[in-house]
Design a protein around this motif. Structure first.
Motif, PDB file in Angstrom:
ATOM      1  N   ALA A 187     -48.799  63.878 -62.067  1.00  0.00           N
ATOM      2  CA  ALA A 187     -48.764  64.809 -60.934  1.00  0.00           C
ATOM      3  C   ALA A 187     -50.049  64.709 -60.120  1.00  0.00           C
ATOM      4  CB  ALA A 187     -48.553  66.238 -61.438  1.00  0.00           C
ATOM      5  N   GLN A 188     -51.190  64.601 -60.828  1.00  0.00           N
ATOM      6  CA  GLN A 188     -52.474  64.474 -60.142  1.00  0.00           C
ATOM      7  C   GLN A 188     -52.554  63.162 -59.356  1.00  0.00           C
ATOM      8  OE1 GLN A 188     -55.133  64.967 -63.468  1.00  0.00           O
ATOM      9  NE2 GLN A 188     -55.465  67.160 -63.055  1.00  0.00           N
ATOM     10  N   LEU A 189     -52.042  62.088 -59.975  1.00  0.00           N
ATOM     11  CA  LEU A 189     -52.031  60.797 -59.283  1.00  0.00           C
ATOM     12  C   LEU A 189     -51.148  60.851 -58.041  1.00  0.00           C
ATOM     13  CD1 LEU A 189     -51.841  58.316 -62.306  1.00  0.00           C
ATOM     14  CD2 LEU A 189     -53.776  58.651 -60.745  1.00  0.00           C
ATOM     15  N   ALA A 190     -50.008  61.523 -58.178  1.00  0.00           N
ATOM     16  CA  ALA A 190     -49.108  61.656 -57.032  1.00  0.00           C
ATOM     17  C   ALA A 190     -49.781  62.449 -55.914  1.00  0.00           C
ATOM     18  CB  ALA A 190     -47.809  62.337 -57.472  1.00  0.00           C
ATOM     19  N   LYS A 191     -50.512  63.516 -56.319  1.00  0.00           N
ATOM     20  CA  LYS A 191     -51.229  64.333 -55.337  1.00  0.00           C
ATOM     21  C   LYS A 191     -52.324  63.512 -54.652  1.00  0.00           C
ATOM     22  CE  LYS A 191     -53.742  68.702 -54.876  1.00  0.00           C
ATOM     23  NZ  LYS A 191     -54.279  69.885 -55.605  1.00  0.00           N
ATOM     24  N   THR A 192     -53.039  62.703 -55.457  1.00  0.00           N
ATOM     25  CA  THR A 192     -54.094  61.842 -54.903  1.00  0.00           C
ATOM     26  C   THR A 192     -53.509  60.825 -53.930  1.00  0.00           C
ATOM     27  OG1 THR A 192     -55.421  62.082 -56.913  1.00  0.00           O
ATOM     28  CG2 THR A 192     -55.927  60.215 -55.476  1.00  0.00           C
ATOM     29  N   ASP A 193     -52.369  60.228 -54.312  1.00  0.00           N
ATOM     30  CA  ASP A 193     -51.707  59.265 -53.426  1.00  0.00           C
ATOM     31  C   ASP A 193     -51.318  59.919 -52.100  1.00  0.00           C
ATOM     32  OD1 ASP A 193     -51.990  57.267 -55.270  1.00  0.00           O
ATOM     33  OD2 ASP A 193     -49.957  57.464 -56.091  1.00  0.00           O
ATOM     34  N   ALA A 194     -50.839  61.157 -52.202  1.00  0.00           N
ATOM     35  CA  ALA A 194     -50.441  61.878 -50.990  1.00  0.00           C
ATOM     36  C   ALA A 194     -51.657  62.142 -50.101  1.00  0.00           C
ATOM     37  CB  ALA A 194     -49.760  63.192 -51.366  1.00  0.00           C
ATOM     38  N   GLN A 195     -52.786  62.528 -50.740  1.00  0.00           N
ATOM     39  CA  GLN A 195     -54.012  62.781 -49.982  1.00  0.00           C
ATOM     40  C   GLN A 195     -54.523  61.497 -49.322  1.00  0.00           C
ATOM     41  OE1 GLN A 195     -56.401  64.531 -53.083  1.00  0.00           O
ATOM     42  NE2 GLN A 195     -55.934  66.637 -52.435  1.00  0.00           N
ATOM     43  N   LEU A 196     -54.451  60.384 -50.075  1.00  0.00           N
ATOM     44  CA  LEU A 196     -54.880  59.099 -49.514  1.00  0.00           C
ATOM     45  C   LEU A 196     -54.000  58.700 -48.334  1.00  0.00           C
ATOM     46  CD1 LEU A 196     -55.661  57.072 -52.771  1.00  0.00           C
ATOM     47  CD2 LEU A 196     -57.307  57.868 -51.063  1.00  0.00           C
ATOM     48  N   ALA A 197     -52.697  58.936 -48.491  1.00  0.00           N
ATOM     49  CA  ALA A 197     -51.776  58.613 -47.399  1.00  0.00           C
ATOM     50  C   ALA A 197     -52.090  59.459 -46.170  1.00  0.00           C
ATOM     51  CB  ALA A 197     -50.335  58.841 -47.855  1.00  0.00           C
ATOM     52  N   LYS A 198     -52.406  60.751 -46.413  1.00  0.00           N
ATOM     53  CA  LYS A 198     -52.755  61.652 -45.313  1.00  0.00           C
ATOM     54  C   LYS A 198     -54.052  61.200 -44.640  1.00  0.00           C
ATOM     55  CE  LYS A 198     -53.516  66.550 -44.276  1.00  0.00           C
ATOM     56  NZ  LYS A 198     -53.612  67.924 -44.850  1.00  0.00           N
ATOM     57  N   THR A 199     -55.032  60.788 -45.477  1.00  0.00           N
ATOM     58  CA  THR A 199     -56.308  60.297 -44.942  1.00  0.00           C
ATOM     59  C   THR A 199     -56.097  59.038 -44.107  1.00  0.00           C
ATOM     60  OG1 THR A 199     -57.515  61.198 -46.833  1.00  0.00           O
ATOM     61  CG2 THR A 199     -58.614  59.482 -45.546  1.00  0.00           C
ATOM     62  N   ASP A 200     -55.262  58.125 -44.613  1.00  0.00           N
ATOM     63  CA  ASP A 200     -54.957  56.902 -43.861  1.00  0.00           C
ATOM     64  C   ASP A 200     -54.337  57.234 -42.509  1.00  0.00           C
ATOM     65  OD1 ASP A 200     -55.966  55.330 -45.857  1.00  0.00           O
ATOM     66  OD2 ASP A 200     -54.015  54.911 -46.787  1.00  0.00           O
ATOM     67  N   ALA A 201     -53.445  58.227 -42.519  1.00  0.00           N
ATOM     68  CA  ALA A 201     -52.790  58.631 -41.273  1.00  0.00           C
ATOM     69  C   ALA A 201     -53.808  59.214 -40.297  1.00  0.00           C
ATOM     70  CB  ALA A 201     -51.691  59.650 -41.567  1.00  0.00           C
ATOM     71  N   GLN A 202     -54.746  60.033 -40.837  1.00  0.00           N
ATOM     72  CA  GLN A 202     -55.782  60.622 -39.990  1.00  0.00           C
ATOM     73  C   GLN A 202     -56.709  59.546 -39.425  1.00  0.00           C
ATOM     74  OE1 GLN A 202     -57.456  63.424 -42.775  1.00  0.00           O
ATOM     75  NE2 GLN A 202     -56.253  65.140 -41.966  1.00  0.00           N
ATOM     76  N   LEU A 203     -57.058  58.562 -40.279  1.00  0.00           N
ATOM     77  CA  LEU A 203     -57.905  57.461 -39.811  1.00  0.00           C
ATOM     78  C   LEU A 203     -57.203  56.655 -38.725  1.00  0.00           C
ATOM     79  CD1 LEU A 203     -59.439  56.193 -43.183  1.00  0.00           C
ATOM     80  CD2 LEU A 203     -60.649  57.350 -41.320  1.00  0.00           C
ATOM     81  N   ALA A 204     -55.910  56.424 -38.933  1.00  0.00           N
ATOM     82  CA  ALA A 204     -55.139  55.685 -37.926  1.00  0.00           C
ATOM     83  C   ALA A 204     -55.107  56.455 -36.612  1.00  0.00           C
ATOM     84  CB  ALA A 204     -53.721  55.435 -38.433  1.00  0.00           C
ATOM     85  N   LYS A 205     -54.953  57.786 -36.710  1.00  0.00           N
ATOM     86  CA  LYS A 205     -54.937  58.629 -35.515  1.00  0.00           C
ATOM     87  C   LYS A 205     -56.297  58.604 -34.815  1.00  0.00           C
ATOM     88  CE  LYS A 205     -53.890  63.344 -33.973  1.00  0.00           C
ATOM     89  NZ  LYS A 205     -53.500  64.715 -34.402  1.00  0.00           N
ATOM     90  N   THR A 206     -57.374  58.668 -35.634  1.00  0.00           N
ATOM     91  CA  THR A 206     -58.728  58.616 -35.079  1.00  0.00           C
ATOM     92  C   THR A 206     -58.984  57.282 -34.385  1.00  0.00           C
ATOM     93  OG1 THR A 206     -59.549  60.095 -36.807  1.00  0.00           O
ATOM     94  CG2 THR A 206     -61.186  58.771 -35.631  1.00  0.00           C
ATOM     95  N   ASP A 207     -58.551  56.185 -35.031  1.00  0.00           N
ATOM     96  CA  ASP A 207     -58.711  54.859 -34.418  1.00  0.00           C
ATOM     97  C   ASP A 207     -57.986  54.790 -33.080  1.00  0.00           C
ATOM     98  OD1 ASP A 207     -60.253  54.000 -36.512  1.00  0.00           O
ATOM     99  OD2 ASP A 207     -58.618  52.985 -37.568  1.00  0.00           O
ATOM    100  N   ALA A 208     -56.790  55.371 -33.040  1.00  0.00           N
ATOM    101  CA  ALA A 208     -56.013  55.360 -31.799  1.00  0.00           C
ATOM    102  C   ALA A 208     -56.729  56.165 -30.716  1.00  0.00           C
ATOM    103  CB  ALA A 208     -54.621  55.929 -32.047  1.00  0.00           C
ATOM    104  N   GLN A 209     -57.308  57.323 -31.110  1.00  0.00           N
ATOM    105  CA  GLN A 209     -58.036  58.152 -30.148  1.00  0.00           C
ATOM    106  C   GLN A 209     -59.287  57.437 -29.638  1.00  0.00           C
ATOM    107  OE1 GLN A 209     -58.594  61.645 -32.571  1.00  0.00           O
ATOM    108  NE2 GLN A 209     -56.816  62.702 -31.701  1.00  0.00           N
TER     109      GLN A 209
END
Length: 207
Positions: A31-53
């Protein structure tokens, strides 16, 4: 050593409890690994959004810079054109009548340029006769800096660039389509003749 049935049952029960704890811990870890994966995915999405901005901001800066350069180029072109118009007007007017401040001149030069002994200078209009020379700085709109440059740079440098005229009587002039009264007074106080446009003619105020 033999083991009793009760001891065997207790051992099996203990192993079952231990396995249950291990399974529970593994589920928690998953469950913790799944939560970490979700957080990493969210971070990647935020980084992608920041790069686009950032990319969009860079594009806007480049677009703005291009506009500023274009405006500066247009303004510089207008300024240069105005200066050319002023030079052409005063040159043609003086060429038609080679007399200034009651002095008759033999010839007139425009954009007179020379390099000599490490010095270089360009003079907008120069009138010359056998013993006198008139150096005229032309500006579409005259400023204090133009008068200072004529007095402190161009006039002193002229003798270095043109030693053949060292013994000539030198006169200085500031010609402009627009000059304020304060600058006009300062020029006259420094013995600089002021030339202004008056319709299609030149109005000169002798120093």
């Amino acid at each position: 050593m033999s083991i009793t049935d009760q001891e065997l049952r207790d051992l099996v029960a203990g192993l079952a409890v231990s396995q249950a704890k291990t399974d529970a811990q593994m589920l928690k870890t998953d469950a913790q690994l799944a939560k970490t994966d979700a957080q990493l995915a969210k971070t990647d999405a935020q980084l992608a959004k920041t790069d686009a901005q950032l990319a969009e901001t860079a594009a806007q800066i480049l677009k703005t810079s291009t506009k500023v350069d274009k405006v500066a180029e247009m303004y510089g072109g207008v300024s240069n054109n105005q200066g050319d118009v002023a030079e052409e007007f005063f040159f043609n007017s003086l060429k038609a009548n080679l007399t200034l401040n009651g002095i008759k001149f033999d010839h007139i030069n425009k954009n007179m340029t020379r390099c000599n002994n490490g010095s270089e200078g360009e003079y907008d209009i120069v009138l010359i006769n056998g013993k006198e020379i008139f150096i005229i700085e032309v500006k579409y709109k005259a400023h204090q800096a133009d008068l200072d440059r004529l007095l402190n740079q161009k006039a002193p440098t002229f003798d270095i660039l043109y030693p053949e005229y060292q013994n000539y009587i030198k006169h200085l002039g500031l010609a402009s389509f627009s000059i304020n009264d304060v600058l006009k007074r300062r020029a006259l106080e420094k013995h600089v003749t002021v030339l202004q446009r008056k319709g299609e003619l030149i109005e000169s105020i002798a120093a």
